[in-house]
Design an enzyme around this catalytic site. Structure first.
Site, PDB file in Angstrom:
ATOM      1  N   HIS A   1       6.189  -2.807   7.841  1.00  0.00           N
ATOM      2  CA  HIS A   1       6.394  -1.795   8.916  1.00  0.00           C
ATOM      3  C   HIS A   1       7.476  -2.138   9.618  1.00  0.00           C
ATOM      4  CE1 HIS A   1       1.911  -1.236   7.942  1.00  0.00           C
ATOM      5  NE2 HIS A   1       2.164  -0.034   8.272  1.00  0.00           N
TER       6      HIS A   1
ATOM      7  N   ASP B   1       7.004   1.446   6.581  1.00  0.00           N
ATOM      8  CA  ASP B   1       6.488   2.828   7.229  1.00  0.00           C
ATOM      9  C   ASP B   1       6.598   2.683   8.662  1.00  0.00           C
ATOM     10  OD1 ASP B   1       5.328   3.145   4.526  1.00  0.00           O
ATOM     11  OD2 ASP B   1       3.198   3.175   5.239  1.00  0.00           O
ATOM     12  N   ASP B   2       6.465   4.153   9.043  1.00  0.00           N
ATOM     13  CA  ASP B   2       6.150   4.528  10.373  1.00  0.00           C
ATOM     14  C   ASP B   2       7.707   4.760  11.320  1.00  0.00           C
ATOM     15  OD1 ASP B   2       3.479   4.475   9.931  1.00  0.00           O
ATOM     16  OD2 ASP B   2       3.117   2.588  10.931  1.00  0.00           O
TER      17      ASP B   2
ATOM     18  N   HIS C   1       1.770  11.585  12.138  1.00  0.00           N
ATOM     19  CA  HIS C   1       1.145  10.437  11.631  1.00  0.00           C
ATOM     20  C   HIS C   1      -0.291  10.500  11.893  1.00  0.00           C
ATOM     21  CE1 HIS C   1      -0.171   6.174  11.071  1.00  0.00           C
ATOM     22  NE2 HIS C   1       1.147   6.060  10.390  1.00  0.00           N
TER      23      HIS C   1
END
Length: 724
Positions: A254, A101-102, A156
């Site tokens: 992540h 993620d991210d 986000h």
């Protein structure tokens, strides 16, 4: 009688008028400002400054979440007809979906991709739109190496705290970014701050339902490694292991958002351990046996995405340069304030010191030239004020083809020493040259037909001619009709912006403009400068620059006051300032060669022209960026700090304004309108200058525009006091 004709004309002007739609002249400047704000917002979105918040919804109620969802697998399908009866999908046994993620991160994502490539593992990357726009090459690499892209919103936020419109916008912008950089869309979505499906509640479940209604498959997780907390490599590896032998799982890690060295170190260990247990690694689509969530984009959507990414990239690249430029301009503005204050003190001490004089008193007669075109409302007050002069004068009124009663009024007044010359309409410069040619005296005063003089004005204006080096004198133009809001704003501008500037330019010996409302000239100086030219729309600025280049001094006489009728509406004000600013640009271009000349001309070229360019064109053109930046800062960054900085600048402006009013011996109560002037009037002036610059750069032509007058500025001839 002439007065009755004037009064009838005045009444027609004062009739209330129906409000009209904003004219098209506002369109282009407003578009430029809106584009600048949009670019700043795009840049802020790309850097995760705009619309970014770290609020997280907390709820324990699960009344609206179906039990089947809470107890099902990590992938929820609420699309189409499944919206009322959503379906959960479980990762098959002996299968692992690694998800990151991210990202993508330019520091950590390439290293993670290298590990996955070495291990021959494909994974899911849930990317944010802001990171996509900043790292397009990484997105293309992820796709090229067979991994699957999922959406993780653009900025986000916790969507449970926002409206459905925000969710649609977040996903739509991210899709645009993906289309622009990789030519794909994705139907896979993971909400920020989500975890396992049993954590869904009454706040977060509507997000999943709406995502499904918009065609997205929502991927939650089975195992959270908490790698973002940096708990240590061993803890990350342990958290990734399945609870039961052979159990399929979706693992959350992540690849961005901080230091991911522990994630990078743990990843190959996790892969080796799970491979040793017989696990295979797949993307979500491969694990579920469906088509890839990533589909090719073509046609309109592809080009729209490319345009979006190009604009975002441009805004990110532009902003550092703009920030540096604005910083330089900010320093220059502050330096100008300091210079104006310092040199105004120098000027006042020089001209007000005991015993100061320009030389022997100038008592010779003077010719006053009054060009007039359709000035029936004002010409009476103008000529009556001149009749009260305490200096010997002759007055020449040049009627430049008026179509009203201007000439008739002049004749009916029958004032001594007033001559009327009629000519076909040829423009103000030609009318002035006509008056100069007919003048009986060597000292010539020029004034507008809507202006009134005090009894001492002409005498004060010509005293500097005792110095034989002086070729022209600028007087102190003041707004007579200052009792309205727009009049008060112009009053502040005249006292602070024009007259304080003239003191500074006088000390620096580079006065750029003798105001058309009040100026005096030697005939010989005018002849050497070529007379009044119609090459530009600012003949007063043009001739002043020509006088400098001819070697003459131009000075400021603060006590020679003229009261002029300022525009009474925004439309008239726009027309006047548009002409002024465009004409100033024309004059600067016409006299640009002064930069390379020697002597007095070179001094003006290397001091005066840069000053005019910086502070009358460049700085005002860039000034809207400060205001747009303030709006941006208040809305998206830090409202308190931004407003504090703005009020600090306002305080400095107020100090300069008060000082200029003090020097001009004006009552400061009009300064109560200064805040509104800075917000409204100043923005209008920016827009005028922007349109003038655009007209100049595109080679457009601007015609002279006659302003409507009311004749409300006059002089009490018995007392010599100005009235309005």
């Amino acid at each position: 009688m002439s007065r009755s004709r004037s009064q009838r004309r005045r009444q027609s002007i004062m009739r209330p008028r129906r409000l009209a739609a904003p004219p098209l002249r506002f369109f282009l400047p407003v578009t430029v400002l809106a584009t600048l704000l949009a670019l700043m917002v795009l840049r802020g979105m790309a850097n995760n400054e705009v619309f970014h918040d770290q609020g997280i919804a907390t709820s324990v109620d699960k009344a609206t979440v179906p039990t089947s969802v809470l107890e099902g697998g990590p992938v929820v399908d609420a699309r189409g007809d499944k919206g009322e009866k959503p379906v959960n999908y479980t990762i098959p046994d002996k299968t692992v979906v690694l998800s990151f993620d991210d990202g993508p991160s330019p520091q950590w994502t390439p290293k993670i991709l290298e590990v996955l490539k070495e291990e021959n593992v494909r994974a899911d990357f849930f990317v944010t739109g802001s990171m996509v726009t900043r790292n397009p090459a990484l997105i293309r690499r992820i796709v090229a190496e067979g991994h699957q892209i999922g959406l993780h919103t653009f900025t986000h936020p916790d969507l449970a705290l926002h409206s459905g419109t925000r969710l649609t916008w977040e996903l739509g912008e991210t899709q645009l970014a993906l289309a622009g950089v990789a030519g794909i869309h994705s139907s896979l979505f993971r909400p920020p701050y989500s975890s396992t499906v049993d954590a869904l509640d009454d706040w977060s479940w509507p997000v999943t339902k709406q995502a499904g209604s918009e065609g997205y498959l929502t991927a939650f997780i089975d195992k959270d490694t908490d790698d973002w907390k940096r708990p240590g490599v061993d803890a990350i590896v342990k958290a990734a292991m399945p609870d039961l032998p052979g159990q399929g799982e979706m693992v959350l890690m992540h690849d961005a958002g901080g230091n991911r060295s522990q994630t990078l170190a743990a990843l190959p260990i996790i892969i080796e351990k799970l491979k040793d247990q017989g696990y295979s690694f797949k993307t979500t689509a491969e694990a579920l046996g469906t088509a890839s969530a990533n589909t090719e984009v073509v046609g309109y959507n592809l080009w729209l995405g490319k345009a979006f990414v190009w604009c975002t990239t441009f805004s990110v690249g532009l902003m550092p340069w703009l920030v540096v430029l604005l910083a330089v301009v900010g320093v220059l503005v502050m330096a100008r304030f300091a210079l104006m204050l310092l040199l105004s003190v120098v000027h006042v001490r020089r001209v007000r010191r005991r015993g100061f004089s320009w030389g022997d008193p100038v008592t010779e007669p003077v010719t006053v030239v009054v060009p007039a075109y359709n000035e029936q409302e004002c010409i009476t007050n103008t000529l009556l004020s001149l009749s009260a002069s305490d200096h010997p004068i002759e007055v020449i009124v040049v009627d430049d083809g008026s179509t009203d009663d201007t000439s008739a009024i002049v004749e009916e007044l029958g004032l001594p020493n007033v001559r009327l010359i009629r000519q076909q309409n040829s423009g103000k410069p030609t009318a002035l040259n006509t008056g100069v040619a007919a003048a009986s005296h060597d000292l010539i005063v020029m004034m507008d037909g809507d202006t009134v003089f005090e009894p001492s004005t002409v005498r004060e204006l010509v005293q500097p001619f005792a110095d034989q080096r002086v070729g022209a004198v600028a007087g102190n133009a003041k707004v007579g009709n200052r009792d309205t809001l727009i009049g008060a704003w112009q009053h502040i501008e005249y006292v602070m912006g024009f007259n304080l500037d003239r003191r500074m330019y006088d000390v620096l010996n580079c006065m750029p403009t003798i105001p058309g409302a009040i100026g005096a000239f030697r005939r010989t100086a005018l002849q050497q400068a070529g007379g009044m030219s119609d090459d530009t729309l600012a003949e007063d600025t043009d001739v002043t620059m020509a006088l400098h280049r001819a070697g003459w001094k131009v000075v400021y006489a603060e006590d020679a006051r003229a009261w002029t009728e300022a525009p009474v509406s925004m439309k008239q004000l726009w027309s006047q300032r548009y002409r002024w600013s465009y004409g100033t640009m024309q004059a600067m271009w016409k006299h640009r060669h002064a930069l390379l000349e020697r002597g007095p001309a070179g001094h003006f070229g290397r001091v005066g022209l840069p000053f005019v360019s910086l502070f009358m064109v460049v700085t005002p053109l860039l000034a809207p960026a400060f205001d747009i930046g303030m709006v941006y800062g208040v809305v998206f960054v830090d409202a308190y700090k931004t407003l504090a900085a703005w009020f600090a600048v306002m305080a400095l402006q107020a100090v300069c304004a008060w000082w200029s009013f003090h020097l001009d011996k004006e009552k400061a109560w009009h300064l109560i309108t200064l805040p509104a002037q800075q917000v409204v009037y100043r923005v209008l002036m920016y827009m005028v200058l922007m349109q003038s610059a655009i007209t100049a750069l595109t080679g457009g032509r601007l015609r002279w525009q006659k302003l409507k007058r009311t004749g409300e500025v006059g002089l009490d001839v018995t007392t010599g006091a100005m009235s309005s």
